[in-house]
Design a protein around this motif. Structure first.
Motif, PDB file in Angstrom:
ATOM      1  N   UNK A  96       0.855  -1.179   0.000  1.00  0.00           N
ATOM      2  CA  UNK A  96       0.000   0.000   0.000  1.00  0.00           C
ATOM      3  C   UNK A  96       0.892   1.230   0.000  1.00  0.00           C
ATOM      4  N   UNK A  97       0.590   2.148  -0.894  1.00  0.00           N
ATOM      5  CA  UNK A  97       1.365   3.378  -1.020  1.00  0.00           C
ATOM      6  C   UNK A  97       2.860   3.074  -1.186  1.00  0.00           C
ATOM      7  N   UNK A  98       3.145   1.987  -1.893  1.00  0.00           N
ATOM      8  CA  UNK A  98       4.529   1.599  -2.167  1.00  0.00           C
ATOM      9  C   UNK A  98       5.259   0.983  -0.980  1.00  0.00           C
ATOM     10  N   UNK A  99       4.533   0.681   0.090  1.00  0.00           N
ATOM     11  CA  UNK A  99       5.157   0.111   1.288  1.00  0.00           C
ATOM     12  C   UNK A  99       4.651  -1.308   1.519  1.00  0.00           C
ATOM     13  N   UNK A 100       5.561  -2.184   1.975  1.00  0.00           N
ATOM     14  CA  UNK A 100       5.177  -3.549   2.310  1.00  0.00           C
ATOM     15  C   UNK A 100       4.642  -3.587   3.733  1.00  0.00           C
ATOM     16  N   UNK A 101       3.469  -4.172   3.879  1.00  0.00           N
ATOM     17  CA  UNK A 101       2.840  -4.291   5.190  1.00  0.00           C
ATOM     18  C   UNK A 101       2.549  -5.769   5.432  1.00  0.00           C
ATOM     19  N   UNK A 102       3.042  -6.283   6.561  1.00  0.00           N
ATOM     20  CA  UNK A 102       2.768  -7.670   6.919  1.00  0.00           C
ATOM     21  C   UNK A 102       1.494  -7.712   7.754  1.00  0.00           C
ATOM     22  N   UNK A 103       0.544  -8.517   7.324  1.00  0.00           N
ATOM     23  CA  UNK A 103      -0.666  -8.707   8.121  1.00  0.00           C
ATOM     24  C   UNK A 103      -0.389  -9.852   9.084  1.00  0.00           C
TER      25      UNK A 103
END
Length: 146
Positions: free
Chosen positions: A106-113
């Protein structure tokens, strides 16, 4: 960070996973019906293997349905501490405490759920910005919570 957008992305990912499992189960059941034959016991083993595959897919489908149920209860409201529904930036990465659905961009950022039941989420639970927590001998600092 737009938490509602992230939630929608996770919901879509889980819905797609559920649809995929349902399709695989239907296809596997169809192939199980195709193996019914009057040729004897030789085909019973194949049918049993297909039944085991259906059971495995059904288990995975049930897990995805549980995830879908959990994600429906998650709020996109801002959080002040690490808890279910919090999006947390540490010095090591971005983590969204919802369900374990892997990585999203999201928005070029990796986010771990991550699940609230995961060791990482449990270690940071209740912590606020600028507090430390340790998991597997690695200390992280919470920089921002959304």
């Amino acid at each position: 960070m737009n938490k509602q957008e992230l939630l929608n992305s996770i919901k879509t990912k889980i819905t797609d996973k559920i649809q995929s499992f349902e399709n695989l189960i239907a296809e596997t059941r169809a192939s199980s019906n195709d193996t019914k034959s009057s040729m004897g016991d030789k085909y019973e083993t194949g049918r049993e293997m297909l039944q085991q595959e259906i059971n495995n897919l059904q288990r995975q489908l049930n897990e995805a349905l549980i995830q879908q149920s959990v994600i429906q209860k998650i709020s996109a409201e801002p959080s002040v501490k690490a808890q279910g529904g919090a999006l947390i930036k540490t010095d090591k990465g971005l983590f969204y405490i919802t369900v374990s659905a892997g990585e999203i961009i999201s928005e070029g950022k990796k986010i771990m759920t991550i699940s609230a039941e995961s060791p990482l989420a449990k270690a940071m639970s209740g912590k606020k910005e600028h507090e430390n927590f340790t998991v597997n001998n690695i200390t992280q600092v919470i920089k921002t919570i959304w």
